[in-house]
Design a protein around this motif. Sequence first.
Motif, short mmCIF file in Angstrom:
data_model
loop_
_atom_site.label_atom_id
_atom_site.label_comp_id
_atom_site.label_asym_id
_atom_site.label_seq_id
_atom_site.Cartn_x
_atom_site.Cartn_y
_atom_site.Cartn_z
N LEU A 211 0.82 -1.20 0.00
CA LEU A 211 0.00 0.00 0.00
C LEU A 211 0.86 1.25 0.00
CD1 LEU A 211 -2.75 1.40 0.22
CD2 LEU A 211 -2.59 1.15 2.71
N LEU A 212 1.89 1.28 0.86
CA LEU A 212 2.78 2.43 0.92
C LEU A 212 3.53 2.61 -0.40
CD1 LEU A 212 4.28 2.14 4.52
CD2 LEU A 212 2.52 3.72 3.71
N LEU A 213 3.94 1.50 -1.01
CA LEU A 213 4.64 1.57 -2.28
C LEU A 213 3.75 2.15 -3.37
CD1 LEU A 213 7.28 0.85 -3.79
CD2 LEU A 213 6.27 -1.39 -4.28
N CYS A 214 2.48 1.73 -3.37
CA CYS A 214 1.54 2.25 -4.37
C CYS A 214 1.29 3.74 -4.17
CB CYS A 214 0.21 1.49 -4.30
SG CYS A 214 0.28 -0.14 -5.05
N ILE A 215 1.15 4.17 -2.91
CA ILE A 215 0.93 5.59 -2.63
C ILE A 215 2.13 6.41 -3.11
CG2 ILE A 215 0.71 7.31 -0.79
CD1 ILE A 215 -0.94 5.23 0.76
N ALA A 216 3.34 5.92 -2.80
CA ALA A 216 4.54 6.63 -3.24
C ALA A 216 4.61 6.69 -4.76
CB ALA A 216 5.78 5.94 -2.68
N LEU B 142 2.09 6.60 -6.89
CA LEU B 142 1.08 7.54 -7.39
C LEU B 142 1.58 8.98 -7.30
CD1 LEU B 142 -2.22 6.05 -5.88
CD2 LEU B 142 -1.49 6.00 -8.26
N ILE B 143 2.21 9.30 -6.18
CA ILE B 143 2.72 10.66 -5.98
C ILE B 143 3.82 10.98 -7.00
CG2 ILE B 143 4.00 12.15 -4.39
CD1 ILE B 143 2.51 10.68 -2.10
N ILE B 144 4.75 10.05 -7.19
CA ILE B 144 5.85 10.27 -8.13
C ILE B 144 5.33 10.36 -9.56
CG2 ILE B 144 7.95 9.27 -9.10
CD1 ILE B 144 8.43 8.02 -6.30
N LEU B 145 4.44 9.45 -9.94
CA LEU B 145 3.91 9.45 -11.31
C LEU B 145 3.12 10.72 -11.59
CD1 LEU B 145 2.76 5.73 -11.72
CD2 LEU B 145 4.71 6.85 -12.82
N ALA B 146 2.32 11.17 -10.62
CA ALA B 146 1.56 12.41 -10.81
C ALA B 146 2.50 13.60 -10.98
CB ALA B 146 0.62 12.63 -9.64
N GLY B 147 3.60 13.61 -10.22
CA GLY B 147 4.58 14.68 -10.38
C GLY B 147 5.21 14.68 -11.76
N ARG B 148 5.44 13.47 -12.29
CA ARG B 148 6.02 13.39 -13.64
C ARG B 148 4.96 13.66 -14.71
NH1 ARG B 148 10.14 15.43 -13.14
NH2 ARG B 148 9.02 16.05 -11.27
N GLN B 149 3.70 13.36 -14.45
CA GLN B 149 2.65 13.76 -15.38
C GLN B 149 2.57 15.28 -15.47
OE1 GLN B 149 -0.66 11.65 -13.65
NE2 GLN B 149 -0.39 9.87 -14.96
N LEU B 150 2.74 15.95 -14.33
CA LEU B 150 2.79 17.41 -14.36
C LEU B 150 4.03 17.87 -15.12
CD1 LEU B 150 1.65 20.13 -13.59
CD2 LEU B 150 2.83 19.96 -11.40
N ALA B 151 5.15 17.16 -14.96
CA ALA B 151 6.36 17.52 -15.70
C ALA B 151 6.11 17.42 -17.20
CB ALA B 151 7.52 16.61 -15.29
N LEU B 152 5.39 16.38 -17.64
CA LEU B 152 5.05 16.27 -19.06
C LEU B 152 4.20 17.45 -19.51
CD1 LEU B 152 4.19 12.45 -19.34
CD2 LEU B 152 6.29 13.59 -20.08
N ALA B 153 3.29 17.87 -18.63
CA ALA B 153 2.44 19.03 -18.96
C ALA B 153 3.27 20.30 -19.07
CB ALA B 153 1.35 19.19 -17.91
N TYR C 154 -0.35 -0.40 -15.15
CA TYR C 154 -0.94 0.72 -15.89
C TYR C 154 -2.02 1.41 -15.05
CZ TYR C 154 -3.35 3.43 -19.47
OH TYR C 154 -3.93 4.45 -20.17
N ALA C 155 -2.66 0.66 -14.15
CA ALA C 155 -3.68 1.25 -13.28
C ALA C 155 -3.09 2.38 -12.44
CB ALA C 155 -4.29 0.18 -12.37
N LEU C 156 -1.82 2.28 -12.08
CA LEU C 156 -1.17 3.35 -11.31
C LEU C 156 -1.12 4.64 -12.13
CD1 LEU C 156 1.81 1.43 -9.66
CD2 LEU C 156 -0.29 2.21 -8.54
N TRP C 157 -0.87 4.51 -13.43
CA TRP C 157 -0.81 5.68 -14.31
C TRP C 157 -2.17 6.39 -14.34
CZ3 TRP C 157 2.91 8.44 -16.49
CH2 TRP C 157 2.62 9.26 -17.59
N VAL C 158 -3.24 5.60 -14.46
CA VAL C 158 -4.59 6.18 -14.51
C VAL C 158 -4.97 6.78 -13.17
CG1 VAL C 158 -7.02 5.67 -14.91
CG2 VAL C 158 -5.28 4.55 -16.32
N LEU C 159 -4.70 6.07 -12.08
CA LEU C 159 -5.04 6.57 -10.74
C LEU C 159 -4.26 7.83 -10.40
CD1 LEU C 159 -5.33 3.27 -8.67
CD2 LEU C 159 -7.18 4.86 -9.25
N ALA C 160 -3.00 7.90 -10.80
CA ALA C 160 -2.20 9.11 -10.56
C ALA C 160 -2.80 10.29 -11.30
CB ALA C 160 -0.75 8.87 -11.00
#
Length: 327
Positions: free
Chosen positions: A58-63, A65-76, A225-231
Amino acid sequence: MNTRIAISDLFTRDEITELTTKSDLHGGWAVFSTWAVIGGTFATVAGFWEYLPNWGKLLLCIAALIILAGRQLALAIIMHDASHQSLFKTKWLNDTLTDWLCARPIWNDLHKYRAHHLRHHSKTSTMDDPDLSLVTGFPTTKKSLMRKFIRDLSGVTGFKFAVGRVLMDVEKMEWTVSNDRRWIYQEGRRWFDYPKTFLKNSGGAIVTNAALFSALWASGHPKLYALWVLAYLTPFPLFLRVRSMAEHAGMETSHSALTNTRTTKAGYIARALVAPIHVNFHKEHHLMATVPYFKLPKMHQMLRDKGHVDEAPTYWQVLNELSNQAE
């Protein structure tokens, strides 16, 4: 209302030339390093998954999600810089490569974004600013701000955005990155026009996300891939909100970037989550949007040395300032 400042009043001709020199190498590094972190995040989850207890997973998934969302913002943000033709020196790299490697994977379109975003620069903080709705209502109360954050993290904001993007891509609603809804006249359209239009407008996002899913499938971990969508649906909207608030919320209504835009000090955590690719130097960006991201810190220091800008507040200070109204 303050008048728009001339950049020649702030910098010499030689300084402007030096600051606006673009680099394919730095542009390539921005794209490569962002995808390297994304790939490393997926690899880390895949590598440690079977060795962790449930709470560790659970902690790994939360981490992740946070990292992937930060990189999604970087792509933006990379897409944002490309919209100003400041990311790469080579036009194909700036417009085509960036569109497919950065904009499309996060369900965006560089060329549509460019048309929208340039209006924001020409009309910043005025009633004609297409992004005005993103930063209205501030300062607010801490409870109100917390409710906004909860909507972001719970997926409510992300779901509304996804619905809005579908409506834009079937061309029932005008394309925008703000909260405005402008409906498009539909008379004469037939039912099959909608899926056809959706595929035309969302085809790039579908192809690039299919490629990402296929890469994860080939590695033996398609469920990641679910992590990408959830992030994209949860932390990403929160990071977008904080970024937008820091840039323009609570600033003066004026024609001068020195007063209608905010630069924010970003430490390592802020740069990883809400301020990638030096987007926190936003006052500098609005003063001269052709300056590439890697020269914005130097531009900021030059403005400090010349006495044109003060020391920037931190993100925590900005959030506190924008939520200081009494209940």
